[in-house]
Design a protein around this motif. Structure first.
Motif: not given
Length: 301
Positions: A251-272
């Protein structure tokens, strides 16, 4: 082929809720309401930190380790904080401890993350949860035993099931609660990133499955559950859950962990499939997580 199931667990402090302003400032506010006024905020903060440090050394794990218990532990902290701030011929106001204990066991002292209740309910009851058959929601957190009452005060339906409790679970457990169980370090005896606290959550999952089906789950039953953990601290939450074999969401409320991929930028897909590509993903809010997992935006209430 049968759909997989999802065990989705959350950290509490800093993830599901946060203090309404600095804790020391809240202590000062309550103290002045009770008639203790001859102190500075800096002096109180120093006394509070010293009292917590001393109590941790004398009675580890909020007093659980020595049989003191969390209520008496915090009572000691409050007395050690304020006794030096009043005259030697004065007694602490009798309302001070009850007011502070209530404040930090409820929404009086904490703010829920925005849209927390509808977000958890969307995750709990959404039928199209990205291909999962069933979902169990838990809280795994480094804390004493106040977390369930804090979450209940926000309007969530919280199960009494917690690690170390012998309370029976019934077959209709999944239809009654927004949060199915708690694993608090107070009860487990270890803190994140220790993997044993995540193992405790898996034991709670086993209890829930057994209650639903009337028998202990087989190993194959447990393997059908994907385990995802959401927390706001990389060293404790991401590292701890990864080491335990879970999939972490930061959980990165302020969007500072830019080296970690944002889930919101990932297309819909199975979590697996998502976690085959990324070891960890980040999300800005619990609402954002719910929207991604359910595949839709939903109205707040």
């Amino acid at each position: 082929m049968a759909k997989p199931n999802l065990l989705l667990c959350f950290d509490a402090f800093g993830t599901l809720f946060s203090p309404k302003g600095a804790v020391a400032q809240q202590y000062a506010e309550v103290a002045r309401q009770c008639g203790i006024t001859e102190f500075s905020d800096n002096e109180l903060q120093s006394r509070l930190l010293a009292a917590i440090k001393e109590e941790r050394e004398q009675n580890p794990n909020y007093g659980k380790a020595t049989g003191l218990g969390a209520t008496k532990w915090w009572t000691n902290v409050i007395h050690k904080t304020f006794t030096p701030l009043i005259r030697s011929d004065q007694a602490l106001p009798p309302t001070l401890v009850p007011k502070l204990m209530h404040r930090f066991s409820s929404s009086e002292g904490y703010d829920a993350q925005r849209d927390l209740v509808p977000a958890l309910r969307a995750l709990r009851h959404e039928k199209s949860l990205q291909g999962f058959d069933k979902v169990v929601i838990g809280v795994v957190t480094n804390s004493d035993d106040r977390v369930p009452s804090i979450l209940s005060s926000f309007g969530l339906n919280v199960s009494p099931a917690r690690y170390g409790s012998e309370d029976e679970m019934d077959a209709n457990h999944e239809d009654r609660y927004d949060i199915d169980f708690h694993c608090m370090s107070y009860d487990v005896g270890v803190e994140k990133p220790d993997t044993r606290i995540f193992n405790a959550a898996e034991l709670m999952l086993s209890r829930i499955i057994a209650a639903r089906h009337g028998k202990a789950p087989a190993e194959a039953d447990l393997q059908s559950w994907q385990k995802v953990y959401v927390g706001d601290e990389y060293a404790k939450d991401v590292v701890g859950s990864t080491d335990a074999g879970w999939n972490p969401v930061l959980l990165d409320v302020h969007g500072t962990s830019t080296q970690v991929t944002s889930l919101e930028d990932c297309p819909p897909q199975a979590l697996q499939d998502l976690f085959k590509e990324y070891a960890v993903v980040r999300v800005r809010s619990i609402r954002g997580l719910a929207s991604w997992l359910t595949g839709r935006e939903w109205e707040t209430k």
